[in-house]
Scaffold this motif. Sequence first.
Motif, PDB file in Angstrom:
ATOM      1  N   ALA A  60      -9.871  49.908  35.259  1.00 33.20           N
ATOM      2  CA  ALA A  60      -9.339  50.318  36.563  1.00 33.20           C
ATOM      3  C   ALA A  60      -9.216  49.080  37.433  1.00 33.20           C
ATOM      4  CB  ALA A  60     -10.258  51.343  37.219  1.00 33.20           C
ATOM      5  N   HIS A  61      -8.266  49.154  38.353  1.00 35.26           N
ATOM      6  CA  HIS A  61      -8.112  48.117  39.371  1.00 35.26           C
ATOM      7  C   HIS A  61      -7.655  48.823  40.639  1.00 35.26           C
ATOM      8  CE1 HIS A  61      -6.704  44.652  41.622  1.00 35.26           C
ATOM      9  NE2 HIS A  61      -7.240  43.847  40.724  1.00 35.26           N
ATOM     10  N   PRO A  62      -8.295  48.550  41.761  1.00 35.05           N
ATOM     11  CA  PRO A  62      -7.989  49.333  42.973  1.00 35.05           C
ATOM     12  C   PRO A  62      -6.565  49.189  43.470  1.00 35.05           C
ATOM     13  CG  PRO A  62      -9.388  47.435  43.484  1.00 35.05           C
ATOM     14  CD  PRO A  62      -9.340  47.549  42.001  1.00 35.05           C
ATOM     15  N   GLU A  63      -5.857  48.121  43.053  1.00 36.35           N
ATOM     16  CA  GLU A  63      -4.505  47.899  43.557  1.00 36.35           C
ATOM     17  C   GLU A  63      -3.422  48.257  42.548  1.00 36.35           C
ATOM     18  OE1 GLU A  63      -4.276  43.848  44.863  1.00 36.35           O
ATOM     19  OE2 GLU A  63      -6.129  43.992  46.023  1.00 36.35           O
ATOM     20  N   LEU A  64      -3.815  48.688  41.340  1.00 32.50           N
ATOM     21  CA  LEU A  64      -2.838  48.879  40.271  1.00 32.50           C
ATOM     22  C   LEU A  64      -2.832  50.299  39.724  1.00 32.50           C
ATOM     23  CD1 LEU A  64      -3.402  45.656  38.095  1.00 32.50           C
ATOM     24  CD2 LEU A  64      -1.652  46.032  39.848  1.00 32.50           C
TER      25      LEU A  64
ATOM     26  N   VAL B 190       0.958  38.727  27.392  1.00 34.59           N
ATOM     27  CA  VAL B 190       0.322  39.026  28.678  1.00 34.59           C
ATOM     28  C   VAL B 190       0.993  38.164  29.746  1.00 34.59           C
ATOM     29  CG1 VAL B 190      -1.839  38.987  29.982  1.00 34.59           C
ATOM     30  CG2 VAL B 190      -1.859  39.513  27.521  1.00 34.59           C
ATOM     31  N   ALA B 191       1.346  38.764  30.860  1.00 27.80           N
ATOM     32  CA  ALA B 191       2.026  38.006  31.916  1.00 27.80           C
ATOM     33  C   ALA B 191       1.786  38.659  33.266  1.00 27.80           C
ATOM     34  CB  ALA B 191       3.526  37.927  31.644  1.00 27.80           C
ATOM     35  N   THR B 192       1.748  37.814  34.289  1.00 27.13           N
ATOM     36  CA  THR B 192       1.655  38.281  35.670  1.00 27.13           C
ATOM     37  C   THR B 192       2.700  37.550  36.490  1.00 27.13           C
ATOM     38  OG1 THR B 192      -0.724  38.736  35.498  1.00 27.13           O
ATOM     39  CG2 THR B 192       0.167  38.447  37.717  1.00 27.13           C
ATOM     40  N   ASP B 193       3.377  38.268  37.360  1.00 28.96           N
ATOM     41  CA  ASP B 193       4.338  37.635  38.261  1.00 28.96           C
ATOM     42  C   ASP B 193       3.632  36.521  39.033  1.00 28.96           C
ATOM     43  OD1 ASP B 193       5.924  37.073  40.652  1.00 28.96           O
ATOM     44  OD2 ASP B 193       7.091  38.846  40.112  1.00 28.96           O
ATOM     45  N   PRO B 194       4.194  35.310  39.038  1.00 28.59           N
ATOM     46  CA  PRO B 194       3.518  34.191  39.716  1.00 28.59           C
ATOM     47  C   PRO B 194       3.152  34.475  41.169  1.00 28.59           C
ATOM     48  CG  PRO B 194       5.315  33.356  38.365  1.00 28.59           C
ATOM     49  CD  PRO B 194       5.421  34.864  38.329  1.00 28.59           C
ATOM     50  N   GLU B 195       3.884  35.365  41.825  1.00 27.31           N
ATOM     51  CA  GLU B 195       3.568  35.691  43.215  1.00 27.31           C
ATOM     52  C   GLU B 195       2.277  36.485  43.354  1.00 27.31           C
ATOM     53  OE1 GLU B 195       6.719  37.558  45.298  1.00 27.31           O
ATOM     54  OE2 GLU B 195       8.209  36.035  44.801  1.00 27.31           O
TER      55      GLU B 195
ATOM     56  N   TYR C  10      -5.233  40.866  38.130  1.00 30.36           N
ATOM     57  CA  TYR C  10      -4.274  41.805  37.557  1.00 30.36           C
ATOM     58  C   TYR C  10      -4.141  41.631  36.037  1.00 30.36           C
ATOM     59  CZ  TYR C  10      -2.554  42.742  42.354  1.00 30.36           C
ATOM     60  OH  TYR C  10      -2.434  43.101  43.669  1.00 30.36           O
ATOM     61  N   GLY C  11      -4.045  40.358  35.590  1.00 29.16           N
ATOM     62  CA  GLY C  11      -3.867  40.119  34.159  1.00 29.16           C
ATOM     63  C   GLY C  11      -5.044  40.614  33.344  1.00 29.16           C
ATOM     64  N   GLU C  12      -6.252  40.362  33.831  1.00 27.82           N
ATOM     65  CA  GLU C  12      -7.434  40.857  33.122  1.00 27.82           C
ATOM     66  C   GLU C  12      -7.445  42.375  33.078  1.00 27.82           C
ATOM     67  OE1 GLU C  12     -12.311  40.943  33.522  1.00 27.82           O
ATOM     68  OE2 GLU C  12     -11.180  39.381  34.583  1.00 27.82           O
ATOM     69  N   ALA C  13      -7.107  43.011  34.190  1.00 25.54           N
ATOM     70  CA  ALA C  13      -7.149  44.471  34.245  1.00 25.54           C
ATOM     71  C   ALA C  13      -6.158  45.105  33.272  1.00 25.54           C
ATOM     72  CB  ALA C  13      -6.871  44.943  35.669  1.00 25.54           C
TER      73      ALA C  13
END
Length: 266
Positions: free
Chosen positions: A128-132, A204-209, A215-218
Amino acid sequence: MTVLAESVESMEQLAVAWRAMVLDRDADADVRDLPGIAVRWADCGFAFWNCVTLTDVGADAQLVGQRMGQAADIMRAKRQPGFLWVFEGLLHEEGRTALDEAAERAGLAYAFPGTGMAGNLFPLPEPAHPELEFVRVSSDEQLLAYADLNSRAYGFPLEAGRDGIAGSSLWKSGVHAYLGLRQGVPVTCAATVEAEGRLFVVLVATDPEWERRGYGEAVTRKALYEGARATGLTRATLHATAAGAPVYPRIGFVPNSAMRFYGLKD
């Protein structure tokens, strides 16, 4: 497992998983297991699907030089650029010392580092992630979002990522691919796929912004959790970039082999 055995596992996991990915992209792709070299080359715009890797165990300086020259010749025969992946843990100490000189002679340029990792991870708690919000990729629109996140994260044109996985049925069914949505917008992604009794973590990827927010770990935890639920597998492997290398030990991965990526010189 010994460090050498885990390095062999890491190389073999690449060969197995990339076979599936490359043949999914193009059923006529160049997929060959040559003496000392595995070729997994879709010859498409997504450079990660254009791969050769060295497979000898204990290669000395002479053999490393020979194999890198052969790999470079294979790469020169292709239309699209790609990478030679070298697992340093497979090589004799002489072979590791000779890498830079062998690359120079072969006409290869060092591109970036990586790290092979593996772990017996499960059971993991439900992520879980509170923002995702996590959503499994099941539509062409979601698959394009996944491709675009990878392109932005790795500095590729958007067309390159889309050329790699757009329209794939494997990525919408056989791969456990997840997007992390922030207020409905895809900002991160990760996937796992079964590869010879292991879960292999891929792209695995996260938007640089939106980096450095966990986020990536979650989303990686989500892809692992769901992949394990679906398959019952308990061991996982991956190849980390420098950016991802500090994240995965928090999940339970242990580094095994340092890696080097090479491309052809311009």
